[in-house]
Each structure stands twice: as C-alpha cells, then as structure tokens.
Design a protein around this motif. Structure first.
Motif, PDB file in Angstrom:
ATOM      1  N   ALA A  72      -4.138   2.322  -8.728  1.00  0.00           N
ATOM      2  CA  ALA A  72      -3.922   2.639 -10.132  1.00  0.00           C
ATOM      3  C   ALA A  72      -2.724   3.578 -10.274  1.00  0.00           C
ATOM      4  CB  ALA A  72      -5.174   3.281 -10.725  1.00  0.00           C
ATOM      5  N   GLU A  73      -2.260   3.735 -11.499  1.00  0.00           N
ATOM      6  CA  GLU A  73      -1.097   4.595 -11.747  1.00  0.00           C
ATOM      7  C   GLU A  73      -1.333   6.036 -11.322  1.00  0.00           C
ATOM      8  OE1 GLU A  73       0.603   4.284 -15.621  1.00  0.00           O
ATOM      9  OE2 GLU A  73       0.595   2.093 -15.567  1.00  0.00           O
ATOM     10  N   ASP A  74      -2.591   6.497 -11.354  1.00  0.00           N
ATOM     11  CA  ASP A  74      -2.878   7.875 -10.947  1.00  0.00           C
ATOM     12  C   ASP A  74      -3.032   8.024  -9.428  1.00  0.00           C
ATOM     13  OD1 ASP A  74      -5.327   6.719 -10.456  1.00  0.00           O
ATOM     14  OD2 ASP A  74      -6.466   8.011 -11.804  1.00  0.00           O
ATOM     15  N   GLY A  75      -2.831   6.918  -8.679  1.00  0.00           N
ATOM     16  CA  GLY A  75      -2.878   6.984  -7.221  1.00  0.00           C
ATOM     17  C   GLY A  75      -4.219   6.649  -6.614  1.00  0.00           C
ATOM     18  N   THR A  76      -5.229   6.394  -7.426  1.00  0.00           N
ATOM     19  CA  THR A  76      -6.540   6.051  -6.881  1.00  0.00           C
ATOM     20  C   THR A  76      -6.618   4.564  -6.560  1.00  0.00           C
ATOM     21  OG1 THR A  76      -7.477   5.686  -9.079  1.00  0.00           O
ATOM     22  CG2 THR A  76      -7.713   7.898  -8.148  1.00  0.00           C
ATOM     23  N   VAL A  77      -7.372   4.230  -5.537  1.00  0.00           N
ATOM     24  CA  VAL A  77      -7.561   2.834  -5.154  1.00  0.00           C
ATOM     25  C   VAL A  77      -8.648   2.252  -6.054  1.00  0.00           C
ATOM     26  CG1 VAL A  77      -8.280   1.281  -3.312  1.00  0.00           C
ATOM     27  CG2 VAL A  77      -6.869   3.277  -2.791  1.00  0.00           C
ATOM     28  N   CYS A  78      -8.298   1.203  -6.796  1.00  0.00           N
ATOM     29  CA  CYS A  78      -9.276   0.645  -7.729  1.00  0.00           C
ATOM     30  C   CYS A  78      -9.825  -0.705  -7.286  1.00  0.00           C
ATOM     31  CB  CYS A  78      -8.683   0.561  -9.134  1.00  0.00           C
ATOM     32  SG  CYS A  78      -7.158  -0.381  -9.246  1.00  0.00           S
ATOM     33  N   ASP A  79      -9.247  -1.330  -6.262  1.00  0.00           N
ATOM     34  CA  ASP A  79      -9.760  -2.606  -5.767  1.00  0.00           C
ATOM     35  C   ASP A  79      -9.223  -2.839  -4.367  1.00  0.00           C
ATOM     36  OD1 ASP A  79     -11.078  -5.015  -5.685  1.00  0.00           O
ATOM     37  OD2 ASP A  79      -9.792  -6.025  -7.149  1.00  0.00           O
ATOM     38  N   THR A  80     -10.064  -3.375  -3.490  1.00  0.00           N
ATOM     39  CA  THR A  80      -9.638  -3.696  -2.132  1.00  0.00           C
ATOM     40  C   THR A  80     -10.179  -5.065  -1.740  1.00  0.00           C
ATOM     41  OG1 THR A  80     -11.555  -2.657  -1.099  1.00  0.00           O
ATOM     42  CG2 THR A  80      -9.596  -1.281  -1.377  1.00  0.00           C
ATOM     43  N   PHE A  81      -9.506  -5.678  -0.792  1.00  0.00           N
ATOM     44  CA  PHE A  81      -9.937  -6.953  -0.217  1.00  0.00           C
ATOM     45  C   PHE A  81      -9.612  -6.902   1.261  1.00  0.00           C
ATOM     46  CE2 PHE A  81      -8.996 -11.206   1.339  1.00  0.00           C
ATOM     47  CZ  PHE A  81     -10.069 -11.941   0.879  1.00  0.00           C
ATOM     48  N   GLN A 103      -7.170 -29.115   9.835  1.00  0.00           N
ATOM     49  CA  GLN A 103      -6.503 -30.096   8.981  1.00  0.00           C
ATOM     50  C   GLN A 103      -5.503 -30.849   9.855  1.00  0.00           C
ATOM     51  OE1 GLN A 103      -6.287 -30.233   5.241  1.00  0.00           O
ATOM     52  NE2 GLN A 103      -8.196 -29.094   5.158  1.00  0.00           N
ATOM     53  N   GLY A 104      -5.932 -31.947  10.447  1.00  0.00           N
ATOM     54  CA  GLY A 104      -5.034 -32.685  11.340  1.00  0.00           C
ATOM     55  C   GLY A 104      -4.678 -31.859  12.555  1.00  0.00           C
ATOM     56  N   ASP A 105      -3.376 -31.582  12.734  1.00  0.00           N
ATOM     57  CA  ASP A 105      -2.941 -30.805  13.899  1.00  0.00           C
ATOM     58  C   ASP A 105      -2.740 -29.327  13.575  1.00  0.00           C
ATOM     59  OD1 ASP A 105      -0.697 -31.049  12.358  1.00  0.00           O
ATOM     60  OD2 ASP A 105       0.664 -31.496  14.022  1.00  0.00           O
ATOM     61  N   THR A 106      -3.318 -28.862  12.458  1.00  0.00           N
ATOM     62  CA  THR A 106      -3.213 -27.449  12.099  1.00  0.00           C
ATOM     63  C   THR A 106      -4.574 -26.872  11.737  1.00  0.00           C
ATOM     64  OG1 THR A 106      -2.829 -27.898   9.750  1.00  0.00           O
ATOM     65  CG2 THR A 106      -0.884 -27.730  11.153  1.00  0.00           C
ATOM     66  N   TYR A 107      -4.649 -25.557  11.808  1.00  0.00           N
ATOM     67  CA  TYR A 107      -5.796 -24.819  11.296  1.00  0.00           C
ATOM     68  C   TYR A 107      -5.358 -24.132  10.014  1.00  0.00           C
ATOM     69  CZ  TYR A 107      -8.033 -25.422  15.828  1.00  0.00           C
ATOM     70  OH  TYR A 107      -8.586 -25.960  16.956  1.00  0.00           O
ATOM     71  N   GLN A 108      -6.300 -23.921   9.115  1.00  0.00           N
ATOM     72  CA  GLN A 108      -5.958 -23.330   7.828  1.00  0.00           C
ATOM     73  C   GLN A 108      -7.032 -22.326   7.413  1.00  0.00           C
ATOM     74  OE1 GLN A 108      -5.918 -25.853   4.156  1.00  0.00           O
ATOM     75  NE2 GLN A 108      -3.708 -25.712   4.492  1.00  0.00           N
ATOM     76  N   VAL A 109      -6.584 -21.186   6.930  1.00  0.00           N
ATOM     77  CA  VAL A 109      -7.462 -20.161   6.358  1.00  0.00           C
ATOM     78  C   VAL A 109      -6.986 -19.959   4.927  1.00  0.00           C
ATOM     79  CG1 VAL A 109      -8.234 -17.763   6.507  1.00  0.00           C
ATOM     80  CG2 VAL A 109      -7.730 -19.032   8.604  1.00  0.00           C
ATOM     81  N   VAL A 110      -7.921 -19.978   3.964  1.00  0.00           N
ATOM     82  CA  VAL A 110      -7.574 -19.853   2.552  1.00  0.00           C
ATOM     83  C   VAL A 110      -8.345 -18.672   1.970  1.00  0.00           C
ATOM     84  CG1 VAL A 110      -7.603 -21.016   0.317  1.00  0.00           C
ATOM     85  CG2 VAL A 110      -7.184 -22.338   2.381  1.00  0.00           C
ATOM     86  N   ALA A 111      -7.654 -17.825   1.189  1.00  0.00           N
ATOM     87  CA  ALA A 111      -8.296 -16.671   0.551  1.00  0.00           C
ATOM     88  C   ALA A 111      -7.768 -16.514  -0.866  1.00  0.00           C
ATOM     89  CB  ALA A 111      -8.028 -15.401   1.352  1.00  0.00           C
ATOM     90  N   ASP A 112      -8.665 -16.194  -1.789  1.00  0.00           N
ATOM     91  CA  ASP A 112      -8.273 -15.936  -3.174  1.00  0.00           C
ATOM     92  C   ASP A 112      -7.932 -14.452  -3.306  1.00  0.00           C
ATOM     93  OD1 ASP A 112      -7.941 -15.633  -5.890  1.00  0.00           O
ATOM     94  OD2 ASP A 112     -10.000 -16.144  -6.416  1.00  0.00           O
ATOM     95  N   VAL A 113      -6.654 -14.163  -3.492  1.00  0.00           N
ATOM     96  CA  VAL A 113      -6.186 -12.788  -3.666  1.00  0.00           C
ATOM     97  C   VAL A 113      -5.462 -12.656  -5.004  1.00  0.00           C
ATOM     98  CG1 VAL A 113      -6.111 -12.191  -1.217  1.00  0.00           C
ATOM     99  CG2 VAL A 113      -4.136 -13.298  -2.265  1.00  0.00           C
ATOM    100  N   SER A 114      -5.908 -13.440  -5.982  1.00  0.00           N
ATOM    101  CA  SER A 114      -5.216 -13.512  -7.272  1.00  0.00           C
ATOM    102  C   SER A 114      -5.236 -12.201  -8.048  1.00  0.00           C
ATOM    103  CB  SER A 114      -5.817 -14.633  -8.130  1.00  0.00           C
ATOM    104  OG  SER A 114      -7.203 -14.424  -8.325  1.00  0.00           O
ATOM    105  N   GLN A 115      -6.148 -11.300  -7.739  1.00  0.00           N
ATOM    106  CA  GLN A 115      -6.209 -10.030  -8.456  1.00  0.00           C
ATOM    107  C   GLN A 115      -5.223  -8.996  -7.916  1.00  0.00           C
ATOM    108  OE1 GLN A 115      -8.515 -11.406  -6.505  1.00  0.00           O
ATOM    109  NE2 GLN A 115      -9.770  -9.900  -5.478  1.00  0.00           N
TER     110      GLN A 115
END
Length: 80
Positions: free
Chosen positions: A39-48, A4-16
């Motif tokens: 989750a509240e019980d300590g388990t991982v329920c989603d990763t990115f 983008q002009g004189d910059t590079y850009q990386v975009v990611a959707d991390v809305s969850q």
C-alpha cells in the motif's frame, strides 16, 4: 505441473498484482512464485506464494515465464 506435449507448464492467477510485484525463481528443479502488493503507506496488503517441483526430466535451462494481459502467469519448461 501439467505435461503439454514436450513441455511442462505451471499456471498461476496473479491478476491482483502488478508485473513489478511478481518474482519467479528457479533452483534445483523447483519453481517459486512470490508476489506482494504494498500500500502507499508501506504496509503489505496482499501476498501470493506458490512453490512446485518440476519433474526430473525437465531441462533446467529452458524454464521461461510469460504474464498474460489477463494476469495469468504461465511458466514453461522443456522435457529432455
């Protein structure tokens, strides 16, 4: 990675994920995004995970990131 002009850009959707759950690291012109929802019980329920290599003419000291209210992570870096 988009130029983008004189910059590079990386975009990611991390809305969850909440901002404290998102970690962005840089090393040797590589950017890594990691997010984990626990989750509240300590388990991982989603990763990115996303890794990308920035072009060689990237200024490594200029890398920055912003999280929009909509949950879009925007990583920018200046070109040399």
């Amino acid at each position: 990675v988009r130029a983008q002009g004189d910059t590079y850009q990386v975009v990611a959707d991390v809305s969850q994920f909440e901002p404290p759950d998102i970690v962005v690291t840089t090393s040797n012109c590589h950017v890594a995004i990691q997010a984990e929802k626990v989750a509240e019980d300590g388990t991982v329920c989603d990763t990115f995970t996303h890794k990308c290599q920035l072009p060689e003419d990237t200024d490594p000291l200029s890398v920055s990131c912003t999280l929009t209210e909509a949950g879009t992570l925007v990583i920018t870096a200046r070109r040399r």
